[in-house]
Design a protein around this motif. Structure first.
Motif, PDB file in Angstrom:
ATOM      1  N   UNK A  51       2.633  -1.112  -1.780  1.00 28.36           N
ATOM      2  CA  UNK A  51       3.999  -1.308  -2.271  1.00 28.36           C
ATOM      3  C   UNK A  51       4.896  -0.325  -1.540  1.00 28.36           C
ATOM      4  N   UNK A  52       5.672  -0.808  -0.593  1.00 30.09           N
ATOM      5  CA  UNK A  52       6.473   0.085   0.236  1.00 30.09           C
ATOM      6  C   UNK A  52       7.695   0.652  -0.475  1.00 30.09           C
ATOM      7  N   UNK A  53       7.911   0.285  -1.738  1.00 32.21           N
ATOM      8  CA  UNK A  53       8.983   0.902  -2.512  1.00 32.21           C
ATOM      9  C   UNK A  53       8.435   1.962  -3.462  1.00 32.21           C
ATOM     10  N   UNK A  54       7.132   2.089  -3.517  1.00 30.70           N
ATOM     11  CA  UNK A  54       6.463   3.057  -4.384  1.00 30.70           C
ATOM     12  C   UNK A  54       6.270   4.357  -3.603  1.00 30.70           C
ATOM     13  N   UNK A  55       6.323   5.486  -4.276  1.00 29.81           N
ATOM     14  CA  UNK A  55       6.173   6.790  -3.629  1.00 29.81           C
ATOM     15  C   UNK A  55       4.994   7.525  -4.261  1.00 29.81           C
ATOM     16  N   UNK A  56       4.163   8.115  -3.412  1.00 26.23           N
ATOM     17  CA  UNK A  56       3.002   8.874  -3.892  1.00 26.23           C
ATOM     18  C   UNK A  56       3.099  10.301  -3.362  1.00 26.23           C
ATOM     19  N   UNK A  57       3.093  11.298  -4.265  1.00 29.20           N
ATOM     20  CA  UNK A  57       3.106  12.688  -3.796  1.00 29.20           C
ATOM     21  C   UNK A  57       1.744  13.080  -3.237  1.00 29.20           C
ATOM     22  N   UNK A  58       1.727  14.008  -2.317  1.00 29.37           N
ATOM     23  CA  UNK A  58       0.486  14.445  -1.685  1.00 29.37           C
ATOM     24  C   UNK A  58      -0.524  14.949  -2.713  1.00 29.37           C
ATOM     25  N   UNK A  59      -0.045  15.494  -3.818  1.00 28.60           N
ATOM     26  CA  UNK A  59      -0.943  16.018  -4.847  1.00 28.60           C
ATOM     27  C   UNK A  59      -1.781  14.914  -5.514  1.00 28.60           C
ATOM     28  N   UNK A  60      -1.389  13.655  -5.369  1.00 31.67           N
ATOM     29  CA  UNK A  60      -2.133  12.531  -5.938  1.00 31.67           C
ATOM     30  C   UNK A  60      -3.103  11.913  -4.929  1.00 31.67           C
ATOM     31  N   UNK A  61      -3.304  12.581  -3.805  1.00 30.71           N
ATOM     32  CA  UNK A  61      -4.174  12.065  -2.750  1.00 30.71           C
ATOM     33  C   UNK A  61      -5.282  13.056  -2.439  1.00 30.71           C
ATOM     34  N   UNK A  62      -6.479  12.557  -2.211  1.00 30.01           N
ATOM     35  CA  UNK A  62      -7.611  13.413  -1.831  1.00 30.01           C
ATOM     36  C   UNK A  62      -8.200  12.901  -0.522  1.00 30.01           C
ATOM     37  N   UNK A  63      -8.657  13.824   0.302  1.00 34.11           N
ATOM     38  CA  UNK A  63      -9.319  13.447   1.541  1.00 34.11           C
ATOM     39  C   UNK A  63      -8.392  12.814   2.557  1.00 34.11           C
ATOM     40  N   UNK A  64      -7.187  13.323   2.638  1.00 35.44           N
ATOM     41  CA  UNK A  64      -6.188  12.785   3.566  1.00 35.44           C
ATOM     42  C   UNK A  64      -6.683  12.905   5.009  1.00 35.44           C
ATOM     43  N   UNK A  65      -6.692  11.767   5.727  1.00 34.38           N
ATOM     44  CA  UNK A  65      -7.136  11.762   7.122  1.00 34.38           C
ATOM     45  C   UNK A  65      -6.310  10.757   7.920  1.00 34.38           C
ATOM     46  N   UNK A  66      -6.187  10.954   9.209  1.00 33.77           N
ATOM     47  CA  UNK A  66      -5.404  10.040  10.050  1.00 33.77           C
ATOM     48  C   UNK A  66      -5.988   8.628  10.027  1.00 33.77           C
ATOM     49  N   UNK A  67      -5.104   7.665  10.143  1.00 33.18           N
ATOM     50  CA  UNK A  67      -5.500   6.266  10.206  1.00 33.18           C
ATOM     51  C   UNK A  67      -4.671   5.589  11.297  1.00 33.18           C
ATOM     52  N   UNK A  68      -4.646   4.274  11.303  1.00 35.93           N
ATOM     53  CA  UNK A  68      -3.942   3.558  12.362  1.00 35.93           C
ATOM     54  C   UNK A  68      -3.101   2.413  11.810  1.00 35.93           C
ATOM     55  N   UNK A  69      -2.214   1.919  12.641  1.00 37.28           N
ATOM     56  CA  UNK A  69      -1.383   0.771  12.267  1.00 37.28           C
ATOM     57  C   UNK A  69      -2.263  -0.450  12.006  1.00 37.28           C
ATOM     58  N   UNK A  70      -3.321  -0.619  12.756  1.00 34.16           N
ATOM     59  CA  UNK A  70      -4.194  -1.777  12.551  1.00 34.16           C
ATOM     60  C   UNK A  70      -4.862  -1.726  11.173  1.00 34.16           C
ATOM     61  N   UNK A  71      -5.258  -0.533  10.717  1.00 32.92           N
ATOM     62  CA  UNK A  71      -5.831  -0.408   9.356  1.00 32.92           C
ATOM     63  C   UNK A  71      -4.769  -0.660   8.303  1.00 32.92           C
ATOM     64  N   UNK A  72      -3.515  -0.209   8.560  1.00 34.61           N
ATOM     65  CA  UNK A  72      -2.392  -0.475   7.653  1.00 34.61           C
ATOM     66  C   UNK A  72      -2.227  -1.982   7.492  1.00 34.61           C
ATOM     67  N   UNK A  73      -2.187  -2.698   8.615  1.00 26.88           N
ATOM     68  CA  UNK A  73      -2.015  -4.152   8.580  1.00 26.88           C
ATOM     69  C   UNK A  73      -3.188  -4.841   7.893  1.00 26.88           C
ATOM     70  N   UNK A  74      -4.395  -4.379   8.155  1.00 25.29           N
ATOM     71  CA  UNK A  74      -5.579  -4.948   7.510  1.00 25.29           C
ATOM     72  C   UNK A  74      -5.509  -4.742   5.996  1.00 25.29           C
ATOM     73  N   UNK A  75      -5.143  -3.549   5.584  1.00 22.71           N
ATOM     74  CA  UNK A  75      -4.993  -3.226   4.161  1.00 22.71           C
ATOM     75  C   UNK A  75      -3.956  -4.140   3.513  1.00 22.71           C
ATOM     76  N   UNK A  76      -2.803  -4.281   4.160  1.00 21.44           N
ATOM     77  CA  UNK A  76      -1.726  -5.133   3.625  1.00 21.44           C
ATOM     78  C   UNK A  76      -2.161  -6.601   3.564  1.00 21.44           C
ATOM     79  N   UNK A  77      -2.899  -7.056   4.554  1.00 22.01           N
ATOM     80  CA  UNK A  77      -3.351  -8.452   4.572  1.00 22.01           C
ATOM     81  C   UNK A  77      -4.377  -8.737   3.483  1.00 22.01           C
ATOM     82  N   UNK A  78      -5.102  -7.720   3.041  1.00 17.44           N
ATOM     83  CA  UNK A  78      -6.122  -7.903   2.009  1.00 17.44           C
ATOM     84  C   UNK A  78      -5.599  -7.684   0.595  1.00 17.44           C
ATOM     85  N   UNK A  79      -4.327  -7.476   0.427  1.00 16.60           N
ATOM     86  CA  UNK A  79      -3.764  -7.218  -0.902  1.00 16.60           C
ATOM     87  C   UNK A  79      -3.937  -8.389  -1.858  1.00 16.60           C
ATOM     88  N   UNK A  80      -4.034  -9.592  -1.341  1.00 18.21           N
ATOM     89  CA  UNK A  80      -4.172 -10.767  -2.217  1.00 18.21           C
ATOM     90  C   UNK A  80      -5.388 -10.649  -3.130  1.00 18.21           C
TER      91      UNK A  80
END
Length: 85
Positions: A51-80
């Motif tokens: 949800x690109x209108x939702x905001x998550x603070x860093x304190x609500x995230x664990x194991x933060x690591x770099x990712x890629x645009x292709x993984x972003x797109x894959x994640x978004x495509x699997x939302x259904x």
């Protein structure tokens, strides 16, 4: 810049119904900014792929690591699979 992290919100009251489905799971997020006002004031915040209108603070995230645009797109495509009609 894109990242992957486990979504672990400290408070689950008043949380977005779709966001609830991702608690404890790895999500893909987009780099954000330091909030200047509001409930996350002073915290680094990110935009999640579910949800690109939702905001998550860093304190609500664990194991933060770099990712890629292709993984972003894959994640978004699997939302259904997470959205129930």
């Amino acid at each position: 810049m894109f990242y992957a992290a486990i979504y672990t919100p400290s408070k689950t009251k008043k949380i977005d119904p779709l966001a609830e489905k991702f608690i404890g799971n790895e999500i893909i997020i987009q780099s954000g900014w330091v909030a200047r006002k509001g409930r996350f004031k002073g915290q680094l915040c990110y935009v999640p792929g579910f949800n690109t209108t939702y905001i998550i603070p860093e304190s609500d995230l664990k194991g933060l690591k770099p990712s890629s645009l292709s993984r972003w797109n894959e994640f978004r495509n699997n939302l259904k699979y997470y959205v129930t009609v």
